[in-house]
Write an enzyme that holds these catalytic residues in place. Sequence first.
Site, PDB file in Angstrom:
ATOM      1  N   ASN A 179       0.855  -1.189   0.000  1.00 17.29           N
ATOM      2  CA  ASN A 179       0.000   0.000   0.000  1.00 17.29           C
ATOM      3  C   ASN A 179       0.895   1.244   0.000  1.00 17.29           C
ATOM      4  O   ASN A 179       1.724   1.419   0.897  1.00 17.29           O
ATOM      5  CB  ASN A 179      -0.884  -0.039   1.257  1.00 17.29           C
ATOM      6  CG  ASN A 179      -1.850   1.129   1.311  1.00 17.29           C
ATOM      7  OD1 ASN A 179      -1.464   2.275   1.089  1.00 17.29           O
ATOM      8  ND2 ASN A 179      -3.097   0.854   1.629  1.00 17.29           N
ATOM      9  N   HIS A 219       0.887   6.185   1.927  1.00 15.66           N
ATOM     10  CA  HIS A 219       1.689   7.091   2.764  1.00 15.66           C
ATOM     11  C   HIS A 219       2.754   7.849   1.978  1.00 15.66           C
ATOM     12  O   HIS A 219       3.223   8.895   2.417  1.00 15.66           O
ATOM     13  CB  HIS A 219       2.322   6.334   3.931  1.00 15.66           C
ATOM     14  CG  HIS A 219       1.298   5.888   4.937  1.00 15.66           C
ATOM     15  ND1 HIS A 219       0.374   6.750   5.486  1.00 15.66           N
ATOM     16  CD2 HIS A 219       1.027   4.678   5.465  1.00 15.66           C
ATOM     17  CE1 HIS A 219      -0.405   6.086   6.311  1.00 15.66           C
ATOM     18  NE2 HIS A 219      -0.038   4.823   6.312  1.00 15.66           N
ATOM     19  N   HIS A 237      -5.740   3.663  -1.793  1.00 16.50           N
ATOM     20  CA  HIS A 237      -7.108   3.954  -1.367  1.00 16.50           C
ATOM     21  C   HIS A 237      -7.460   5.341  -1.880  1.00 16.50           C
ATOM     22  O   HIS A 237      -6.929   6.340  -1.405  1.00 16.50           O
ATOM     23  CB  HIS A 237      -7.155   3.905   0.168  1.00 16.50           C
ATOM     24  CG  HIS A 237      -8.515   4.112   0.760  1.00 16.50           C
ATOM     25  ND1 HIS A 237      -8.758   3.981   2.104  1.00 16.50           N
ATOM     26  CD2 HIS A 237      -9.709   4.431   0.198  1.00 16.50           C
ATOM     27  CE1 HIS A 237     -10.048   4.210   2.350  1.00 16.50           C
ATOM     28  NE2 HIS A 237     -10.642   4.503   1.205  1.00 16.50           N
ATOM     29  N   ARG A 285      -9.611   7.954  -1.489  1.00 17.87           N
ATOM     30  CA  ARG A 285     -10.615   8.360  -0.499  1.00 17.87           C
ATOM     31  C   ARG A 285     -11.494   9.474  -1.055  1.00 17.87           C
ATOM     32  O   ARG A 285     -11.075  10.234  -1.926  1.00 17.87           O
ATOM     33  CB  ARG A 285      -9.937   8.843   0.786  1.00 17.87           C
ATOM     34  CG  ARG A 285      -9.138   7.763   1.500  1.00 17.87           C
ATOM     35  CD  ARG A 285      -8.599   8.284   2.822  1.00 17.87           C
ATOM     36  NE  ARG A 285      -9.639   8.330   3.810  1.00 17.87           N
ATOM     37  CZ  ARG A 285      -9.799   7.443   4.793  1.00 17.87           C
ATOM     38  NH1 ARG A 285      -8.958   6.451   4.924  1.00 17.87           N
ATOM     39  NH2 ARG A 285     -10.786   7.553   5.648  1.00 17.87           N
ATOM     40  N   ARG A 298      -7.342  12.644   0.471  1.00 21.37           N
ATOM     41  CA  ARG A 298      -6.312  13.164   1.369  1.00 21.37           C
ATOM     42  C   ARG A 298      -4.911  12.660   1.014  1.00 21.37           C
ATOM     43  O   ARG A 298      -3.928  13.250   1.399  1.00 21.37           O
ATOM     44  CB  ARG A 298      -6.630  12.839   2.817  1.00 21.37           C
ATOM     45  CG  ARG A 298      -6.451  11.385   3.177  1.00 21.37           C
ATOM     46  CD  ARG A 298      -6.525  11.176   4.664  1.00 21.37           C
ATOM     47  NE  ARG A 298      -7.882  11.337   5.160  1.00 21.37           N
ATOM     48  CZ  ARG A 298      -8.347  10.664   6.221  1.00 21.37           C
ATOM     49  NH1 ARG A 298      -7.580   9.850   6.876  1.00 21.37           N
ATOM     50  NH2 ARG A 298      -9.596  10.817   6.607  1.00 21.37           N
ATOM     51  N   GLU A 357      -8.569   0.454  -3.317  1.00 20.63           N
ATOM     52  CA  GLU A 357      -9.475   0.475  -2.161  1.00 20.63           C
ATOM     53  C   GLU A 357     -10.441   1.621  -2.340  1.00 20.63           C
ATOM     54  O   GLU A 357     -10.048   2.726  -2.722  1.00 20.63           O
ATOM     55  CB  GLU A 357      -8.693   0.704  -0.873  1.00 20.63           C
ATOM     56  CG  GLU A 357      -8.024  -0.518  -0.348  1.00 20.63           C
ATOM     57  CD  GLU A 357      -7.268  -0.214   0.937  1.00 20.63           C
ATOM     58  OE1 GLU A 357      -7.558   0.798   1.598  1.00 20.63           O
ATOM     59  OE2 GLU A 357      -6.363  -0.977   1.251  1.00 20.63           O
ATOM     60  N   THR A 394      -8.525   3.419   7.884  1.00 22.66           N
ATOM     61  CA  THR A 394      -9.736   2.594   7.901  1.00 22.66           C
ATOM     62  C   THR A 394      -9.837   1.899   9.258  1.00 22.66           C
ATOM     63  O   THR A 394      -8.966   1.122   9.619  1.00 22.66           O
ATOM     64  CB  THR A 394      -9.670   1.545   6.771  1.00 22.66           C
ATOM     65  OG1 THR A 394      -9.236   2.201   5.584  1.00 22.66           O
ATOM     66  CG2 THR A 394     -11.019   0.905   6.545  1.00 22.66           C
ATOM     67  N   GLU A 442     -11.106  -9.477   2.410  1.00 24.08           N
ATOM     68  CA  GLU A 442      -9.829  -9.156   3.047  1.00 24.08           C
ATOM     69  C   GLU A 442     -10.116  -9.064   4.530  1.00 24.08           C
ATOM     70  O   GLU A 442     -10.928  -8.236   4.966  1.00 24.08           O
ATOM     71  CB  GLU A 442      -9.261  -7.835   2.519  1.00 24.08           C
ATOM     72  CG  GLU A 442      -7.933  -7.492   3.214  1.00 24.08           C
ATOM     73  CD  GLU A 442      -7.221  -6.276   2.631  1.00 24.08           C
ATOM     74  OE1 GLU A 442      -7.332  -6.034   1.413  1.00 24.08           O
ATOM     75  OE2 GLU A 442      -6.553  -5.578   3.405  1.00 24.08           O
ATOM     76  N   HIS A 484      -3.896  -4.843   7.438  1.00 21.84           N
ATOM     77  CA  HIS A 484      -4.066  -3.716   8.364  1.00 21.84           C
ATOM     78  C   HIS A 484      -3.274  -3.947   9.646  1.00 21.84           C
ATOM     79  O   HIS A 484      -3.546  -4.899  10.370  1.00 21.84           O
ATOM     80  CB  HIS A 484      -5.530  -3.442   8.715  1.00 21.84           C
ATOM     81  CG  HIS A 484      -5.761  -1.976   8.986  1.00 21.84           C
ATOM     82  ND1 HIS A 484      -5.319  -1.350  10.135  1.00 21.84           N
ATOM     83  CD2 HIS A 484      -6.314  -0.987   8.243  1.00 21.84           C
ATOM     84  CE1 HIS A 484      -5.617  -0.069  10.081  1.00 21.84           C
ATOM     85  NE2 HIS A 484      -6.214   0.179   8.934  1.00 21.84           N
TER      86      HIS A 484
HETATM   87  N1  PXP Z   1      -5.972  -3.224   3.903  1.00 25.16           N
HETATM   88  C1  PXP Z   1      -6.910  -2.250   3.964  1.00 25.16           C
HETATM   89  C2  PXP Z   1      -8.282  -2.557   3.497  1.00 25.16           C
HETATM   90  C3  PXP Z   1      -6.589  -0.958   4.445  1.00 25.16           C
HETATM   91  O1  PXP Z   1      -7.529  -0.007   4.505  1.00 25.16           O
HETATM   92  C4  PXP Z   1      -5.249  -0.707   4.819  1.00 25.16           C
HETATM   93  C5  PXP Z   1      -4.876   0.665   5.289  1.00 25.16           C
HETATM   94  O2  PXP Z   1      -5.018   1.585   4.263  1.00 25.16           O
HETATM   95  C6  PXP Z   1      -4.313  -1.738   4.720  1.00 25.16           C
HETATM   96  C7  PXP Z   1      -4.702  -3.003   4.280  1.00 25.16           C
HETATM   97  C8  PXP Z   1      -2.882  -1.539   5.098  1.00 25.16           C
HETATM   98  O3  PXP Z   1      -2.788  -1.253   6.456  1.00 25.16           O
HETATM   99  P1  PXP Z   1      -1.395  -0.791   7.059  1.00 25.16           P
HETATM  100  O4  PXP Z   1      -1.068   0.534   6.445  1.00 25.16           O
HETATM  101  O5  PXP Z   1      -1.670  -0.701   8.526  1.00 25.16           O
HETATM  102  O6  PXP Z   1      -0.375  -1.832   6.686  1.00 25.16           O
END
Ligand code: PXP
Length: 236
Positions: A6, A9, A42, A44, A48, A69, A100, A150, A190
Amino acid sequence: MLLGVNIDHIATLRNARGGVEPDVIKAAAIAEENGASSITTHLREDRRHIKDEDVYSLIKTLKTRLNLEMAMDDDIRYIALDIKPYSICLVPERRQEVTTEGGLDVSGCIEKVAEFIKPLLDAGIIVSLFIDADEEQVKAAAQTGAQFIELHTGAYSECFGYKEEEQEFQKLKNSAGLARSLGLKVNAGHGLNYENVHRMHEIEGLQELNIGHSIISRAVFTGLGEAVSRMKGLIE
Ligand code: PXP
């Protein structure tokens, strides 16, 4: 088991200055070169971090798969149908949240979810539902037409190393088993990090882990020394 990275960030950091650095396209390419089997972003409602132009660029440049996402939002679905990512993951979304926070309440709106995802499925996009490790949610997800769930690993991650860890882990394991018995494929993500990720191997049949925060956080420190010494070299 596959790793989806992901890159949200990276966009958060870029947007802090409003410029183009760090480049999310380059970040995705580095993740792919180093073993990521998919890139997750994601989009959003408040944009953001990842922006529309990012997903339009990513879909052209990625060598692996884009996993988008998204919330149950018609405008975002319009974009998804336009770019046709390999997969989408439906997540709940609240503007005030930092990330999330919980899984999608599918059991509370099975028909609404089924209706929302139908055009995506018809367009050949794989659909995954981000849900808590809860029997009722898994059974509901199996009635929507989505091919994947997921599992939200946030509760497990937060309890890791504490007495509640086993209980949260068993919920993940049981939910994954139930989902597979109902014909669903299972991803998870997550809060997974370098300490807690190893237990995911104890869950049979997990296909892909989606991980962001811990990877980007580690990258700051593994890269900081080189970045400082390079700048120092230029100054001297
Ligand atoms: N899966 C989903 C559905 C999420 O919303 C997120 C966070 O954006 C992640 C995985 C990844 O989470 P993390 O950034 O805590 O690894």
